[in-house]
Design a protein around this motif. Structure first.
Motif, short mmCIF file in Angstrom:
data_model
loop_
_atom_site.label_atom_id
_atom_site.label_comp_id
_atom_site.label_asym_id
_atom_site.label_seq_id
_atom_site.Cartn_x
_atom_site.Cartn_y
_atom_site.Cartn_z
N MET A 105 0.85 -1.18 0.00
CA MET A 105 0.00 0.00 0.00
C MET A 105 0.89 1.24 0.00
O MET A 105 1.88 1.31 0.71
N ALA A 106 0.50 2.21 -0.79
CA ALA A 106 1.29 3.43 -0.94
C ALA A 106 1.07 4.37 0.24
O ALA A 106 0.08 4.27 0.97
N ASP A 107 1.99 5.26 0.39
CA ASP A 107 1.92 6.28 1.44
C ASP A 107 0.70 7.18 1.16
O ASP A 107 0.47 7.56 0.00
N PRO A 108 -0.09 7.54 2.18
CA PRO A 108 -1.27 8.39 1.94
C PRO A 108 -0.94 9.73 1.29
O PRO A 108 -1.72 10.25 0.49
N THR A 109 0.22 10.26 1.59
CA THR A 109 0.63 11.52 0.95
C THR A 109 0.84 11.30 -0.54
O THR A 109 0.43 12.13 -1.36
N ARG A 110 1.45 10.18 -0.90
CA ARG A 110 1.68 9.88 -2.31
C ARG A 110 0.36 9.64 -3.03
O ARG A 110 0.17 10.10 -4.17
N VAL A 111 -0.56 8.96 -2.38
CA VAL A 111 -1.88 8.71 -2.97
C VAL A 111 -2.57 10.04 -3.26
O VAL A 111 -3.16 10.24 -4.32
N ARG A 112 -2.51 10.97 -2.31
CA ARG A 112 -3.12 12.29 -2.49
C ARG A 112 -2.47 13.06 -3.63
O ARG A 112 -3.14 13.70 -4.45
N LYS A 113 -1.14 12.98 -3.73
CA LYS A 113 -0.44 13.68 -4.81
C LYS A 113 -0.79 13.08 -6.18
O LYS A 113 -0.98 13.82 -7.15
N VAL A 114 -0.89 11.75 -6.25
CA VAL A 114 -1.27 11.11 -7.50
C VAL A 114 -2.68 11.53 -7.89
O VAL A 114 -2.96 11.83 -9.06
N ALA A 115 -3.58 11.56 -6.91
CA ALA A 115 -4.96 11.97 -7.20
C ALA A 115 -5.01 13.41 -7.70
O ALA A 115 -5.73 13.72 -8.65
N GLY A 175 -20.10 18.39 -22.86
CA GLY A 175 -20.60 19.69 -22.43
C GLY A 175 -19.58 20.39 -21.56
O GLY A 175 -18.38 20.12 -21.62
N PHE A 176 -20.07 21.30 -20.74
CA PHE A 176 -19.19 22.03 -19.83
C PHE A 176 -18.95 21.15 -18.61
O PHE A 176 -19.73 21.12 -17.66
N VAL A 177 -17.85 20.39 -18.64
CA VAL A 177 -17.53 19.39 -17.61
C VAL A 177 -16.50 19.98 -16.65
O VAL A 177 -15.51 20.58 -17.07
N THR A 178 -16.74 19.75 -15.36
CA THR A 178 -15.80 20.16 -14.32
C THR A 178 -15.42 18.93 -13.52
O THR A 178 -16.28 18.21 -13.03
N VAL A 179 -14.12 18.69 -13.38
CA VAL A 179 -13.63 17.59 -12.55
C VAL A 179 -13.65 18.08 -11.11
O VAL A 179 -12.94 19.03 -10.76
N THR A 180 -14.47 17.45 -10.28
CA THR A 180 -14.61 17.92 -8.89
C THR A 180 -13.69 17.21 -7.92
O THR A 180 -13.20 17.82 -6.98
N GLU A 181 -13.45 15.91 -8.15
CA GLU A 181 -12.62 15.16 -7.21
C GLU A 181 -12.09 13.91 -7.90
O GLU A 181 -12.72 13.37 -8.80
N VAL A 182 -10.94 13.46 -7.43
CA VAL A 182 -10.37 12.19 -7.88
C VAL A 182 -10.00 11.39 -6.65
O VAL A 182 -9.33 11.90 -5.75
N ARG A 183 -10.45 10.14 -6.61
CA ARG A 183 -10.08 9.24 -5.52
C ARG A 183 -9.28 8.09 -6.10
O ARG A 183 -9.69 7.46 -7.07
N VAL A 184 -8.15 7.81 -5.47
CA VAL A 184 -7.27 6.75 -5.92
C VAL A 184 -7.19 5.71 -4.81
O VAL A 184 -7.10 6.07 -3.62
N THR A 185 -7.22 4.43 -5.19
CA THR A 185 -7.09 3.38 -4.19
C THR A 185 -5.69 3.40 -3.59
O THR A 185 -4.75 3.98 -4.17
N GLY A 186 -5.53 2.77 -2.45
CA GLY A 186 -4.26 2.78 -1.74
C GLY A 186 -3.13 2.13 -2.51
O GLY A 186 -1.96 2.48 -2.32
N ASP A 187 -3.44 1.19 -3.41
CA ASP A 187 -2.39 0.54 -4.20
C ASP A 187 -2.16 1.23 -5.55
O ASP A 187 -1.41 0.74 -6.38
N LEU A 188 -2.80 2.36 -5.76
CA LEU A 188 -2.65 3.19 -6.97
C LEU A 188 -3.08 2.46 -8.24
O LEU A 188 -2.62 2.78 -9.33
N GLN A 189 -3.98 1.48 -8.13
CA GLN A 189 -4.41 0.71 -9.27
C GLN A 189 -5.69 1.21 -9.92
O GLN A 189 -5.97 0.89 -11.06
N HIS A 190 -6.47 1.98 -9.19
CA HIS A 190 -7.77 2.42 -9.71
C HIS A 190 -8.03 3.86 -9.30
O HIS A 190 -7.82 4.23 -8.14
N ALA A 191 -8.49 4.66 -10.24
CA ALA A 191 -8.82 6.06 -9.98
C ALA A 191 -10.28 6.29 -10.35
O ALA A 191 -10.72 5.92 -11.44
N THR A 192 -11.01 6.88 -9.42
CA THR A 192 -12.40 7.25 -9.67
C THR A 192 -12.44 8.76 -9.83
O THR A 192 -12.03 9.49 -8.92
#
Length: 153
Positions: A1-11, A32-49
């Protein structure tokens, strides 16, 4: 599992990269006019929502969702180039429910204000059902002497 700080930076990097791609490289007319509001990355950096909002009606949201789904491969490859990590995370786009939730809360607050105003109007001319002063008054020393004399009789 990656460091939480690294996960936040990747997100954060994914959020910035996807926002730039949507603004500059993606030329889909359905988008259309799309705005990215948030990105969540899993702890192993394998999936980004990626959560996004779309300005407009339901038809605009559906068209933008289709455009994002069709461009998912290109977006993922560009994210991989910009991240520079060993494995590029899979990407999932989800329409953010925050605006709808905020609108529902605003409606509930407005309804509560209307109810408060209605109750205040009803209470404006109301009188107490019982005595004007429904509370018992404390006994004074003079009352105690009178009660003691009546008890002796």
């Amino acid at each position: 599992m990656a460091d939480p700080t690294r996960v936040r930076k990747v997100a954060d990097n994914i959020r910035v990269t996807v926002a730039k791609l949507l603004d500059t490289r993606l030329k889909d007319p359905r988008l259309g006019f799309v705005t990215v509001t948030e990105v969540r990355v899993t702890g192993d950096l394998q999936h980004a929502t990626i959560f996004y909002t779309v300005l407009g009606e339901e038809d605009d949201r559906k068209a933008s969702a289709a455009a994002l789904e069709s461009a998912k491969g290109m977006i993922r490859s560009e994210v991989g180039k910009h991240l520079g990590i060993r494995l590029t995370p899979t990407i999932e786009f989800i329409l953010d429910a925050l605006p709808d939730t905020a609108a529902a809360l605003e409606d509930a607050i407005d309804a509560a204000k209307a109810d408060d105003e209605r109750v205040a109007k009803q209470a404006a001319g109301a009188k107490p059902a019982g005595d004007a002063n429904p509370y018992r008054e404390p006994r004074h020393a003079d009352d105690d002497d009178a009660d003691a004399e009546s008890d002796q009789r």
